[in-house]
Design a protein around this motif. Structure first.
Motif, PDB file in Angstrom:
ATOM      1  N   HIS A   1       1.087  -1.209  -0.071  1.00 44.63           N
ATOM      2  CA  HIS A   1      -0.044   0.100  -0.009  1.00 44.63           C
ATOM      3  C   HIS A   1       0.800   1.410  -0.106  1.00 44.63           C
ATOM      4  O   HIS A   1       0.821   2.092   0.813  1.00 44.63           O
ATOM      5  N   PHE A   2       1.765   1.343  -0.948  1.00 48.06           N
ATOM      6  CA  PHE A   2       2.788   2.183  -1.197  1.00 48.06           C
ATOM      7  C   PHE A   2       2.354   3.907  -1.230  1.00 48.06           C
ATOM      8  O   PHE A   2       2.411   4.623  -0.291  1.00 48.06           O
ATOM      9  N   ALA A   3       1.224   3.992  -2.019  1.00 49.18           N
ATOM     10  CA  ALA A   3       0.907   5.386  -2.139  1.00 49.18           C
ATOM     11  C   ALA A   3      -0.037   5.856  -0.835  1.00 49.18           C
ATOM     12  O   ALA A   3       0.328   6.996  -0.421  1.00 49.18           O
ATOM     13  N   ARG A   4      -0.823   5.045  -0.345  1.00 40.58           N
ATOM     14  CA  ARG A   4      -1.624   5.226   1.028  1.00 40.58           C
ATOM     15  C   ARG A   4      -0.533   5.737   2.071  1.00 40.58           C
ATOM     16  O   ARG A   4      -0.881   6.294   2.962  1.00 40.58           O
ATOM     17  N   SER A   5       0.457   4.749   2.143  1.00 40.30           N
ATOM     18  CA  SER A   5       1.368   4.680   3.253  1.00 40.30           C
ATOM     19  C   SER A   5       2.188   6.306   3.271  1.00 40.30           C
ATOM     20  O   SER A   5       2.280   7.067   4.331  1.00 40.30           O
ATOM     21  N   ILE A   6       2.522   6.601   1.962  1.00 41.62           N
ATOM     22  CA  ILE A   6       3.278   7.770   1.788  1.00 41.62           C
ATOM     23  C   ILE A   6       2.353   9.076   2.042  1.00 41.62           C
ATOM     24  O   ILE A   6       2.804  10.036   2.725  1.00 41.62           O
ATOM     25  N   LEU A   7       1.335   8.829   1.475  1.00 45.88           N
ATOM     26  CA  LEU A   7       0.215  10.265   1.913  1.00 45.88           C
ATOM     27  C   LEU A   7       0.093  10.195   3.405  1.00 45.88           C
ATOM     28  O   LEU A   7      -0.182  11.278   3.721  1.00 45.88           O
ATOM     29  N   THR A   8       0.130   9.132   4.286  1.00 43.87           N
ATOM     30  CA  THR A   8      -0.031   9.292   5.543  1.00 43.87           C
ATOM     31  C   THR A   8       0.990   9.867   6.246  1.00 43.87           C
ATOM     32  O   THR A   8       0.683  10.920   7.083  1.00 43.87           O
ATOM     33  N   GLY A   9       1.864   9.648   5.835  1.00 43.65           N
ATOM     34  CA  GLY A   9       3.045   9.905   6.596  1.00 43.65           C
ATOM     35  C   GLY A   9       3.308  11.461   6.147  1.00 43.65           C
ATOM     36  O   GLY A   9       3.737  12.208   6.882  1.00 43.65           O
ATOM     37  N   LEU A  10       3.087  11.882   4.961  1.00 45.12           N
ATOM     38  CA  LEU A  10       3.151  13.369   4.334  1.00 45.12           C
ATOM     39  C   LEU A  10       2.247  14.116   5.193  1.00 45.12           C
ATOM     40  O   LEU A  10       2.644  15.007   5.572  1.00 45.12           O
ATOM     41  N   ALA A  11       0.836  13.649   5.320  1.00 42.56           N
ATOM     42  CA  ALA A  11       0.010  14.469   6.063  1.00 42.56           C
ATOM     43  C   ALA A  11       0.390  14.727   7.639  1.00 42.56           C
ATOM     44  O   ALA A  11       0.232  15.778   8.117  1.00 42.56           O
ATOM     45  N   LEU A  12       1.082  13.864   8.193  1.00 43.13           N
ATOM     46  CA  LEU A  12       1.513  13.779   9.602  1.00 43.13           C
ATOM     47  C   LEU A  12       2.472  14.922   9.466  1.00 43.13           C
ATOM     48  O   LEU A  12       2.725  15.738  10.491  1.00 43.13           O
ATOM     49  N   ALA A  13       3.645  14.916   8.579  1.00 44.23           N
ATOM     50  CA  ALA A  13       4.711  15.642   8.481  1.00 44.23           C
ATOM     51  C   ALA A  13       4.179  17.264   8.268  1.00 44.23           C
ATOM     52  O   ALA A  13       4.681  18.146   8.780  1.00 44.23           O
ATOM     53  N   VAL A  14       3.140  17.387   7.341  1.00 43.75           N
ATOM     54  CA  VAL A  14       2.579  18.632   7.194  1.00 43.75           C
ATOM     55  C   VAL A  14       1.901  19.372   8.441  1.00 43.75           C
ATOM     56  O   VAL A  14       2.074  20.471   8.736  1.00 43.75           O
ATOM     57  N   ILE A  15       1.196  18.309   9.175  1.00 45.06           N
ATOM     58  CA  ILE A  15       0.750  18.967  10.532  1.00 45.06           C
ATOM     59  C   ILE A  15       1.801  19.179  11.444  1.00 45.06           C
ATOM     60  O   ILE A  15       1.709  20.119  12.217  1.00 45.06           O
ATOM     61  N   GLY A  16       2.893  18.539  11.360  1.00 45.24           N
ATOM     62  CA  GLY A  16       4.097  18.788  12.349  1.00 45.24           C
ATOM     63  C   GLY A  16       4.515  20.086  11.884  1.00 45.24           C
ATOM     64  O   GLY A  16       4.985  21.169  12.565  1.00 45.24           O
ATOM     65  N   TRP A  17       5.026  20.278  10.513  1.00 47.76           N
ATOM     66  CA  TRP A  17       5.445  21.629  10.034  1.00 47.76           C
ATOM     67  C   TRP A  17       4.456  22.927  10.359  1.00 47.76           C
ATOM     68  O   TRP A  17       4.982  23.879  10.850  1.00 47.76           O
ATOM     69  N   GLY A  18       3.192  22.825  10.379  1.00 47.59           N
ATOM     70  CA  GLY A  18       2.263  23.653  10.766  1.00 47.59           C
ATOM     71  C   GLY A  18       2.295  23.989  12.151  1.00 47.59           C
ATOM     72  O   GLY A  18       2.239  25.321  12.635  1.00 47.59           O
ATOM     73  N   ILE A  19       2.411  23.076  12.965  1.00 45.85           N
ATOM     74  CA  ILE A  19       2.451  23.364  14.280  1.00 45.85           C
ATOM     75  C   ILE A  19       3.768  24.188  14.861  1.00 45.85           C
ATOM     76  O   ILE A  19       3.798  25.204  15.670  1.00 45.85           O
ATOM     77  N   ALA A  20       4.775  23.755  14.060  1.00 46.91           N
ATOM     78  CA  ALA A  20       6.098  24.553  14.495  1.00 46.91           C
ATOM     79  C   ALA A  20       5.966  25.766  13.966  1.00 46.91           C
ATOM     80  O   ALA A  20       6.563  26.655  14.587  1.00 46.91           O
ATOM     81  N   LEU A  21       5.476  26.043  12.635  1.00 45.87           N
ATOM     82  CA  LEU A  21       5.309  27.433  12.414  1.00 45.87           C
ATOM     83  C   LEU A  21       4.313  28.277  13.051  1.00 45.87           C
ATOM     84  O   LEU A  21       4.646  29.487  13.337  1.00 45.87           O
ATOM     85  N   GLY A  22       3.309  27.676  13.585  1.00 43.51           N
ATOM     86  CA  GLY A  22       2.271  28.424  14.486  1.00 43.51           C
ATOM     87  C   GLY A  22       3.030  28.654  15.938  1.00 43.51           C
ATOM     88  O   GLY A  22       2.904  29.929  16.173  1.00 43.51           O
ATOM     89  N   LEU A  23       3.927  27.910  16.498  1.00 44.27           N
ATOM     90  CA  LEU A  23       4.360  28.168  17.527  1.00 44.27           C
ATOM     91  C   LEU A  23       5.351  29.286  17.651  1.00 44.27           C
ATOM     92  O   LEU A  23       5.500  30.175  18.491  1.00 44.27           O
ATOM     93  N   GLY A  24       6.167  29.232  16.511  1.00 40.93           N
ATOM     94  CA  GLY A  24       6.960  30.361  16.146  1.00 40.93           C
ATOM     95  C   GLY A  24       6.246  31.720  15.909  1.00 40.93           C
ATOM     96  O   GLY A  24       6.861  32.696  16.086  1.00 40.93           O
ATOM     97  N   ALA A  25       5.335  31.677  15.270  1.00 39.20           N
ATOM     98  CA  ALA A  25       4.531  32.881  14.856  1.00 39.20           C
ATOM     99  C   ALA A  25       3.943  33.584  16.322  1.00 39.20           C
ATOM    100  O   ALA A  25       4.024  34.506  16.334  1.00 39.20           O
TER     101      ALA A  25
END
Length: 250
Positions: free
Chosen positions: A36-60
């Motif tokens: 399930h390569f595509a689904r797996s990558i999309l799941t990991g990417l979604a979590l990474a995007v959430i992490g980037w958003g949290i980091a940017l939000g805390l910095g802001a």
């Protein structure tokens, strides 16, 4: 009554060398990842995007010092995000193809884990105040440098690591196998957490090795700016299902 007792059956004790067992879990998880390569990558990417958003939000908002404690707290909540991955591994393992067995209880355990994560973040805030006082936050890079070059910073790092380790160990023990169990078994959340804790203590060395591996891989993910998290997160999710199945359903 017999069905209820079957659903609450405890984990078995695994006598094999821990390294071999962990490798078996990872190999099974990798097979699910490739299937399930595509689904797996999309799941990991979604979590990474959430992490980037949290980091940017805390910095802001000027709370960049909270990035590391929040990420540590998010590790406790990680199993919540892997429910979909558990269903994939469950289906491929031939242990059912339906929905989630106990969705309401998954919500209950998720609330418990969120409370634990918030308790850790609050503790980190208090520790920061104890070692650095109530002074304005100088910035993430400056605070990180201070943490490793001053006595107060080193003290905060050591004490914070010890306290955070206790929170992480407790979170791992009660959540590592309770979430996949509630995907598969229709039991109450507190029983699932108790069974997960029992499995972790009954297979202590194996659990320590698995927890250390998870921590190391998450550390690699952080060191790469969450890029490595994209493949690592789904791989660990699939492998965790196989860990549960190996301990409880063999």
């Amino acid at each position: 009554m017999e069905l209820t007792e079957h659903l609450r059956k405890p984990a078995r004790h695994i006598d094999e060398p821990s390294g071999i067992v962990v490798l078996r879990w990872l190999e099974a998880g990798w097979a699910d990842f490739r299937a399930h390569f595509a689904r797996s990558i999309l799941t990991g990417l979604a979590l990474a995007v959430i992490g980037w958003g949290i980091a940017l939000g805390l910095g802001a908002i000027g709370q960049g010092w909270m990035i590391l404690p929040v990420i540590a707290g998010a590790m406790m909540l990680g199993p919540m995000a892997t429910v979909g991955l558990y269903r994939v591994s469950r289906r491929r393992a031939g242990l059912g193809c339906g929905g989630i067995a106990a969705p309401g209880q998954i919500f209950l355990v998720s609330v418990v884990m969120m409370v634990l994560a918030l308790a850790w973040i609050r503790s980190a805030t208090l520790l920061f105040a104890v070692f650095f006082g109530l002074r304005p936050f100088a910035g993430f890079a400056e605070t990180l440098m201070t943490m490793f070059t001053t006595p107060a910073g080193i003290g905060l790092f050591l004490v914070g690591s010890a306290v955070g380790g206790l929170f992480a160990a407790l979170g791992f023990a009660v959540a590592a196998f309770s979430f996949p169990m509630l995907v598969h078994r229709d039991i109450d959340g507190f029983s699932a957490m108790a069974l997960s804790f029992n499995a972790s203590t009954q297979n202590f060395r194996l659990s320590v090795m698995w927890g250390a591996l998870v921590t190391a891989l998450i550390g690699i993910s952080l060191a790469t700016g969450l890029i490595a998290l994209i493949p690592i997160f789904p791989l660990l999710g699939y492998a965790t299902w196989h860990a549960y199945a190996d301990l409880f359903e063999s």
